[in-house]
Design a protein around this motif. Structure first.
Motif, PDB file in Angstrom:
ATOM      1  N   TRP A 194       0.823  -1.216   0.000  1.00 53.50           N
ATOM      2  CA  TRP A 194       0.000   0.000   0.000  1.00 53.50           C
ATOM      3  C   TRP A 194       0.862   1.273   0.000  1.00 53.50           C
ATOM      4  O   TRP A 194       0.524   2.266  -0.637  1.00 53.50           O
ATOM      5  N   SER A 195       1.969   1.209   0.753  1.00 55.75           N
ATOM      6  CA  SER A 195       2.760   2.422   0.959  1.00 55.75           C
ATOM      7  C   SER A 195       3.283   3.013  -0.341  1.00 55.75           C
ATOM      8  O   SER A 195       3.516   4.218  -0.434  1.00 55.75           O
ATOM      9  N   ASP A 196       3.475   2.157  -1.363  1.00 53.21           N
ATOM     10  CA  ASP A 196       3.945   2.669  -2.648  1.00 53.21           C
ATOM     11  C   ASP A 196       2.989   3.730  -3.184  1.00 53.21           C
ATOM     12  O   ASP A 196       3.397   4.651  -3.884  1.00 53.21           O
ATOM     13  N   LYS A 197       1.708   3.564  -2.850  1.00 52.37           N
ATOM     14  CA  LYS A 197       0.694   4.506  -3.335  1.00 52.37           C
ATOM     15  C   LYS A 197       0.330   5.532  -2.275  1.00 52.37           C
ATOM     16  O   LYS A 197       0.306   6.741  -2.535  1.00 52.37           O
ATOM     17  N   PHE A 198       0.037   5.067  -1.082  1.00 51.63           N
ATOM     18  CA  PHE A 198      -0.543   5.937  -0.063  1.00 51.63           C
ATOM     19  C   PHE A 198       0.376   7.073   0.373  1.00 51.63           C
ATOM     20  O   PHE A 198      -0.094   8.137   0.759  1.00 51.63           O
ATOM     21  N   ASN A 199       1.683   6.819   0.313  1.00 52.19           N
ATOM     22  CA  ASN A 199       2.626   7.871   0.714  1.00 52.19           C
ATOM     23  C   ASN A 199       2.488   9.130  -0.130  1.00 52.19           C
ATOM     24  O   ASN A 199       2.868  10.217   0.300  1.00 52.19           O
ATOM     25  N   ARG A 200       1.923   8.955  -1.334  1.00 52.32           N
ATOM     26  CA  ARG A 200       1.759  10.114  -2.217  1.00 52.32           C
ATOM     27  C   ARG A 200       0.566  10.982  -1.822  1.00 52.32           C
ATOM     28  O   ARG A 200       0.465  12.125  -2.258  1.00 52.32           O
ATOM     29  N   TYR A 201      -0.327  10.406  -1.019  1.00 52.25           N
ATOM     30  CA  TYR A 201      -1.580  11.105  -0.739  1.00 52.25           C
ATOM     31  C   TYR A 201      -1.757  11.519   0.724  1.00 52.25           C
ATOM     32  O   TYR A 201      -2.562  12.403   1.008  1.00 52.25           O
ATOM     33  N   TRP A 202      -1.020  10.875   1.632  1.00 51.72           N
ATOM     34  CA  TRP A 202      -1.336  11.061   3.042  1.00 51.72           C
ATOM     35  C   TRP A 202      -0.097  11.316   3.889  1.00 51.72           C
ATOM     36  O   TRP A 202       0.992  10.855   3.570  1.00 51.72           O
ATOM     37  N   ASN A 203      -0.327  12.017   5.011  1.00 45.78           N
ATOM     38  CA  ASN A 203       0.711  12.269   5.995  1.00 45.78           C
ATOM     39  C   ASN A 203       0.135  11.945   7.371  1.00 45.78           C
ATOM     40  O   ASN A 203      -0.307  12.838   8.098  1.00 45.78           O
ATOM     41  N   PRO A 204       0.111  10.665   7.747  1.00 47.27           N
ATOM     42  CA  PRO A 204      -0.505  10.281   9.023  1.00 47.27           C
ATOM     43  C   PRO A 204       0.183  10.921  10.216  1.00 47.27           C
ATOM     44  O   PRO A 204       1.365  11.249  10.189  1.00 47.27           O
ATOM     45  N   GLY A 205      -0.583  11.087  11.300  1.00 45.58           N
ATOM     46  CA  GLY A 205      -0.042  11.629  12.535  1.00 45.58           C
ATOM     47  C   GLY A 205      -0.685  12.951  12.912  1.00 45.58           C
ATOM     48  O   GLY A 205      -1.335  13.612  12.102  1.00 45.58           O
ATOM     49  N   GLU A 206      -0.474  13.340  14.156  1.00 45.17           N
ATOM     50  CA  GLU A 206      -1.092  14.554  14.691  1.00 45.17           C
ATOM     51  C   GLU A 206      -0.638  15.804  13.953  1.00 45.17           C
ATOM     52  O   GLU A 206      -1.446  16.695  13.653  1.00 45.17           O
ATOM     53  N   LYS A 207       0.634  15.874  13.636  1.00 41.77           N
ATOM     54  CA  LYS A 207       1.131  17.064  12.949  1.00 41.77           C
ATOM     55  C   LYS A 207       0.480  17.213  11.578  1.00 41.77           C
ATOM     56  O   LYS A 207       0.046  18.309  11.180  1.00 41.77           O
ATOM     57  N   GLY A 208       0.381  16.107  10.840  1.00 44.87           N
ATOM     58  CA  GLY A 208      -0.272  16.136   9.538  1.00 44.87           C
ATOM     59  C   GLY A 208      -1.734  16.508   9.647  1.00 44.87           C
ATOM     60  O   GLY A 208      -2.277  17.218   8.789  1.00 44.87           O
ATOM     61  N   ALA A 209      -2.383  16.035  10.717  1.00 46.38           N
ATOM     62  CA  ALA A 209      -3.802  16.316  10.920  1.00 46.38           C
ATOM     63  C   ALA A 209      -4.040  17.808  11.137  1.00 46.38           C
ATOM     64  O   ALA A 209      -4.935  18.413  10.519  1.00 46.38           O
ATOM     65  N   TYR A 210      -3.248  18.406  12.014  1.00 53.58           N
ATOM     66  CA  TYR A 210      -3.471  19.819  12.328  1.00 53.58           C
ATOM     67  C   TYR A 210      -3.034  20.733  11.186  1.00 53.58           C
ATOM     68  O   TYR A 210      -3.597  21.820  11.000  1.00 53.58           O
ATOM     69  N   THR A 211      -2.061  20.287  10.401  1.00 55.77           N
ATOM     70  CA  THR A 211      -1.688  21.050   9.209  1.00 55.77           C
ATOM     71  C   THR A 211      -2.839  21.055   8.212  1.00 55.77           C
ATOM     72  O   THR A 211      -3.202  22.106   7.648  1.00 55.77           O
ATOM     73  N   LYS A 212      -3.438  19.888   8.011  1.00 53.54           N
ATOM     74  CA  LYS A 212      -4.572  19.781   7.090  1.00 53.54           C
ATOM     75  C   LYS A 212      -5.755  20.599   7.595  1.00 53.54           C
ATOM     76  O   LYS A 212      -6.437  21.289   6.823  1.00 53.54           O
ATOM     77  N   TRP A 213      -6.023  20.529   8.907  1.00 50.83           N
ATOM     78  CA  TRP A 213      -7.130  21.301   9.476  1.00 50.83           C
ATOM     79  C   TRP A 213      -6.881  22.802   9.349  1.00 50.83           C
ATOM     80  O   TRP A 213      -7.787  23.566   9.005  1.00 50.83           O
ATOM     81  N   ARG A 214      -5.661  23.226   9.598  1.00 47.71           N
ATOM     82  CA  ARG A 214      -5.339  24.648   9.492  1.00 47.71           C
ATOM     83  C   ARG A 214      -5.570  25.155   8.071  1.00 47.71           C
ATOM     84  O   ARG A 214      -6.202  26.191   7.866  1.00 47.71           O
ATOM     85  N   ASP A 215      -5.079  24.399   7.103  1.00 48.06           N
ATOM     86  CA  ASP A 215      -5.230  24.815   5.715  1.00 48.06           C
ATOM     87  C   ASP A 215      -6.698  24.857   5.312  1.00 48.06           C
ATOM     88  O   ASP A 215      -7.153  25.790   4.636  1.00 48.06           O
ATOM     89  N   PHE A 216      -7.456  23.841   5.722  1.00 48.45           N
ATOM     90  CA  PHE A 216      -8.871  23.774   5.355  1.00 48.45           C
ATOM     91  C   PHE A 216      -9.677  24.876   6.039  1.00 48.45           C
ATOM     92  O   PHE A 216     -10.495  25.546   5.411  1.00 48.45           O
ATOM     93  N   SER A 217      -9.442  25.075   7.335  1.00 48.26           N
ATOM     94  CA  SER A 217     -10.254  26.021   8.102  1.00 48.26           C
ATOM     95  C   SER A 217      -9.969  27.474   7.741  1.00 48.26           C
ATOM     96  O   SER A 217     -10.780  28.355   8.001  1.00 48.26           O
ATOM     97  N   GLN A 218      -8.815  27.727   7.137  1.00 43.80           N
ATOM     98  CA  GLN A 218      -8.480  29.091   6.753  1.00 43.80           C
ATOM     99  C   GLN A 218      -9.150  29.520   5.450  1.00 43.80           C
ATOM    100  O   GLN A 218      -9.334  30.708   5.209  1.00 43.80           O
ATOM    101  N   ASP A 219      -9.524  28.543   4.627  1.00 40.85           N
ATOM    102  CA  ASP A 219     -10.063  28.927   3.316  1.00 40.85           C
ATOM    103  C   ASP A 219     -11.228  28.048   2.876  1.00 40.85           C
ATOM    104  O   ASP A 219     -12.363  28.506   2.782  1.00 40.85           O
TER     105      ASP A 219
END
Length: 487
Positions: A194-219
Motif C-alpha cells: 500500500w505504501s507505494d501509493k498511499f505515501n503520495r496522498y497522506w501524511n498520518p499523525g497529529e502534525k499532519g492532521a493539524y496542518t490539514k485542518w489549518r489549511d482547510f479552516s483558513q479557506d
C-alpha cells in the motif's frame, strides 16, 4: 515528588493535544505510554489500509514523543494480559485511557477495568474523542434520536467540553531492563505494498492532521457547502482518517469553527459564509450521531436496524461483486470511485453514496459485502460511520435514504461531475469521450468509439446491468420484502 506510576493506554487517540487521559496522567505522575496491537479484539477486525495508517501514525507519535524524551511502549497480544504484565514490571498503580464505544471493545474494556480494580489498580477512562458522550443527546421524552436533523438542533444547544492543551512535560521512568518494543514487530504492514501509493496522498499523525485542518479552516471551509458534493474539487477537508485514529480533536475543531461563526455572524451581509461553515459543523456532528446510534443499537454492525430488511432477497453474485470492487462495472462514475478507493484508500463522500447504492440496488448484493470491502480498503475506516453509511444507503437504518430511491449513476455524474473531470482522472480509457457520452459510453456512436480507439467489452467493459432494468428489479425485491414482512 512523583505521586505514582500511571499507564496511559493509547488506542484511537493517537495525539497529545486534547488527550484527557494523557493530560490527567501527567500531573505529577510517572507515566508509562503504551500501545497494544490486538486486532482479534476488534468488533469486525482491521483492514489492510487502516493498518498501514496505524503503522505510520504510531511512527509519527513516537517522533513527537521524542521531544519529551519519552518512549512509546509497543506490544502485541491480549490487551488484558499485556497490561497486567506491564503493571507487574513497572509497579504501576493506575491505568488511564480514552473511551471507545464499539460494542465488543466496550465490553472488553469493562472486563479489564473490573479485573484491575479488584487488583487494587486505579482505572480511569475519559471521554475526549467525540463532541458528546453517546446517549446524552436525547429528545424531550428522554429517547434516542432516530433522525439527524433534530439531533443536530439539540446538539447545537449542548455544551461541548473545552479541549485541554498538550502536556508541558512528561516524566517517564522505566526499569532498566524494560523492553520498549519495535514498531515493525507489530506486523502492521501487509504483503500488499500500500505504501507505494498511499505515501503520495497522506501524511498520518497529529502534525499532519493539524496542518490539514489549518489549511482547510483558513479557506476551503468558507466554500464547503457549495463544493462538498463535487468530487473533482478540493472542497472537503479529508480529515476523516485523522479523525478515525484520533489524531485531531473534534472539540478543538468545534471551538475553532464556532469562533469563526461568531466572527462571521457579527459581520453585515455574511450569511453565506455562516452557512458554509455551519454545513461543515453538521458533518462533524453527524459523526457523533453515528456513535449514538451504535451505542444504542449495537447489533447494527451486522444486522439491519429496521427488522423488515431481514427478509430482503439479497443475491449472491461473486463475479458482479468483483467487478464492482475493481471498478469494472462499465458505469464510469462507479468505476472512477472504486478506482480512487483502491489507489488512495479514500473516496469522496458523494461517490461513496453512489457506489454503495449501485452495489445494493443495481446488483442486489448485501450491504455487508460492501462494508467489508470498505473496511479493508479505507484508510479512514471507522466502524460507526461505515456501518451507518451502508445502512443509510441500504434503507435499513434510521434516517436512511428510502430503498426505493435508486441513484441513477448517469444523472449523478451529470449533476456532480458536470465536466467529467473526476471520471477522466480515474477512468483514462474513455477520457477522450465528449461530455455527452462520458457517463454512458454505450450511447456513443460506433464511429466515435472507433476514432478514439475505444472498444466496449475490450478496452473498457460493457455495463454490468441496464439501469432501468436494475431499478425495476430492485423495486420488485423491495416490495417482495414488504409482502413477506406483512405475512
Amino acid at each position: 515528588m512523583l505521586e505514582k506510576t500511571v499507564i496511559v493506554w493509547f488506542r484511537k487517540d493517537l495525539r497529545l493535544q486534547d488527550n484527557l487521559a494523557l493530560y490527567e496522567a501527567t500531573k505529577e505522575n510517572n507515566v508509562i505510554l503504551v500501545y497494544i496491537h490486538a486486532p482479534d479484539e476488534e468488533d469486525m477486525g482491521m483492514g489492510s489500509a487502516e493498518l498501514w495508517w496505524l503503522h505510520h501514525s504510531l511512527k509519527a507519535l513516537q517522533e513527537e514523543l521524542q521531544n519529551y524524551h519519552v518512549p512509546l511502549i509497543l506490544r502485541k497480544g491480549s490487551s488484558q494480559e499485556v497490561l497486567q504484565q506491564i503493571i507487574k514490571e513497572t509497579n504501576a498503580a493506575a491505568l488511564y485511557f480514552t473511551k471507545r464505544y464499539e460494542p465488543q471493545i466496550s465490553e472488553r474494556d469493562q472486563q479489564i477495568s473490573n479485573l484491575l480494580t479488584k487488583q487494587g489498580i486505579d482505572v480511569q477512562s475519559f471521554h475526549s474523542n467525540l463532541l458528546f458522550t453517546p446517549g446524552t443527546v436525547r429528545n424531550k421524552q428522554g429517547n434516542v434520536y432516530k433522525v439527524f436533523t433534530p439531533f443536530w438542533k439539540q446538539a447545537r444547544q449542548q455544551v461541548v467540553e473545552k479541549p485541554v492543551p498538550k502536556p508541558k512535560h512528561i516524566t517517564s521512568k522505566l526499569p532498566s531492563d524494560f523492553a520498549v518494543g519495535q514498531l515493525d514487530e507489530l506486523g502492521l504492514l501487509s504483503a500488499y505494498p500500500w505504501s507505494d501509493k498511499f505515501n503520495r496522498y497522506w501524511n498520518p499523525g497529529e502534525k499532519g492532521a493539524y496542518t490539514k485542518w489549518r489549511d482547510f479552516s483558513q479557506d476551503a471551509i468558507e466554500h464547503y457547502d457549495d463544493q462538498r458534493d463535487i468530487p473533482s474539487k478540493e472542497g472537503v477537508s479529508k480529515l476523516s482518517p485523522h479523525l478515525a485514529w484520533g489524531e485531531i480533536s473534534t472539540r478543538s475543531m468545534w471551538y475553532q469553527s464556532k469562533e469563526k461563526l461568531d466572527l462571521v455572524s457579527n459581520e453585515e451581509g455574511e450569511g453565506d459564509r455562516y452557512k458554509q461553515i455551519e454545513s461543515y459543523l453538521r458533518q462533524v456532528v453527524w459523526r457523533d450521531f453515528a456513535y449514538h446510534q451504535l451505542v444504542s443499537y449495537p447489533h447494527v454492525i451486522n444486522q439491519p436496524l429496521k427488522d423488515a430488511f431481514r427478509a430482503f432477497p439479497w443475491l449472491k453474485n461473486t463475479e458482479a461483486l468483483e467487478r464492482w470492487k475493481s471498478g469494472m462495472t462499465g458505469y464510469p462514475l462507479i468505476d472512477a470511485g472504486m478506482r480512487e478507493l483502491w489507489e488512495t484508500g479514500w473516496m469522496h463522500n458523494r461517490i461513496r453514496m453512489i457506489t454503495a447504492s449501485f452495489l445494493v440496488k443495481h446488483l442486489l448484493i448485501h450491504w455487508l459485502e460492501g462494508a467489508a470491502w470498505f473496511r479493508d480498503t479505507l484508510v479512514d475506516h471507522d466502524l460507526a460511520n461505515n456501518t451507518m453509511g451502508w445502512q443509510w444507503v441500504a434503507g435499513s437504518g434510521y434516517d436512511a435514504s428510502p430503498y426505493f430511491r435508486v441513484f441513477n449513476p448517469i444523472l449523478q455524474g451529470e449533476k456532480f461531475d458536470k465536466d467529467g473531470d473526476y471520471v477522466r482522472k480515474w477512468v483514462p480509457e474513455i477520457a477522450d469521450l465528449p461530455n455527452k457520452y462520458i457517463f454512458s459510453p454505450w450511447t456513443a456512436p460506433e464511429k466515435v468509439l472507433t476514432q478514439l480507439g475505444i472498444k466496449l467489452g475490450q478496452t473498457y467493459p460493457d455495463r454490468i446491468v441496464d439501469h432501468k432494468a436494475a431499478r425495476e428489479r430492485a423495486l420488485m425485491a423491495y416490495y417482495e420484502m414488504k409482502e413477506i414482512k406483512n405475512m
